[in-house]
Design an enzyme around this catalytic site. Structure first.
Site, short mmCIF file in Angstrom:
data_model
loop_
_atom_site.label_atom_id
_atom_site.label_comp_id
_atom_site.label_asym_id
_atom_site.label_seq_id
_atom_site.Cartn_x
_atom_site.Cartn_y
_atom_site.Cartn_z
NE ARG A 140 -3.68 0.44 2.04
CZ ARG A 140 -4.53 1.13 3.05
NH1 ARG A 140 -4.51 0.43 4.25
NH2 ARG A 140 -5.12 2.04 2.80
CD GLN A 188 -13.73 7.52 8.66
OE1 GLN A 188 -14.67 7.70 7.81
NE2 GLN A 188 -14.46 6.51 9.29
CG ASN A 189 -8.99 8.63 3.70
OD1 ASN A 189 -9.64 7.64 3.88
ND2 ASN A 189 -9.26 9.47 2.80
CB VAL A 190 -3.48 5.26 6.68
CG1 VAL A 190 -4.33 4.91 7.91
CG2 VAL A 190 -3.70 4.44 5.48
CG HIS A 249 -8.81 5.37 11.47
ND1 HIS A 249 -9.60 5.05 10.54
CD2 HIS A 249 -9.29 5.45 12.55
CE1 HIS A 249 -10.75 5.18 11.11
NE2 HIS A 249 -10.62 5.31 12.23
CB CYS A 268 11.39 3.27 22.40
SG CYS A 268 11.46 3.49 20.58
#
Length: 205
Positions: A64, A96-98, A114, A125
């Protein structure tokens, strides 16, 4: 301040979903050819899936990420960037999109509830950092040097979205709420329109 639908508007909240990026060539999730038709989300988008088969999850998100490099913002991303730049009041953009198409389209503020495909998170860490095009279980964390602790900085099913307190504050203060390209099926985002309406905002879906 602007005049809209018989009232003055000073604060706008815009929620965007996968549909806004579809025209750019990024698959949505629930359409006939969407990502969930090709992959069971329980195999690639849960903490349990990552524990069971990390190699599959890494491959999915690496693919992706590689696909994202070959697409460009569309007119909807550009229009929202222009709204942020030219509106005299406040425009709070939550997605909501990455993907990073809002930023590449010129938006000066984007709240990624998101997470971001272009980022990775170290479980050891808790550092959040830019992700290379591909990484896997053999990749070392640039911050702590740990191997096997890096994961996509994407909120999976069963995890709490980011920035919920800030989003709630913005919904409570907005005059106009606009939802674009979202199915309205995934909570908590699906409840944003009702929350804004209860606080007296004009809502547009």
């Amino acid at each position: 301040m602007a005049h809209f639908n018989g009232r003055f508007i000073d604060r706008i909240v815009v929620l965007t979903g996968a549909g806004i990026s579809a025209e750019s060539g990024i698959p949505t999730f629930r359409d006939a050819a969407g990502l969930w038709e090709q992959h069971d989300p329980m195999d690639i988008a849960t903490p349990g899936a990552f524990r069971r088969d990390p190699a599959l999850v890494y491959r999915f998100y690496n693919a992706r990420r590689a696909n994202l490099a070959g697409v460009a913002p569309n007119s909807a991303h550009l229009a929202l960037a222009r709204l942020q730049q030219e509106f005299a009041g406040e425009v709070f953009l939550v997605t909501q999109n990455v993907d990073d198409l809002h930023e590449r389209g010129g938006s000066r503020q984007v709240c990624h509830m998101h997470g971001r495909l272009g980022a990775m998170l170290c479980d050891s860490c808790q550092s959040n950092m830019h992700a290379p095009e591909a990484f896997d279980a053999l990749s070392a964390c640039p911050a702590c040097g740990g191997v096997g602790s890096l994961r996509p900085d994407v909120v999976w099913f069963g995890e709490i979205p980011y920035f919920m307190d800030e989003i709630a504050l913005q919904l409570g203060n907005c005059d106009l709420f606009i939802a674009i390209g979202t199915s309205g099926l995934v909570y908590p985002a699906a409840g944003f329109v009702q929350r804004a309406r209860q606080r007296g905002a004009t809502t547009v879906e």
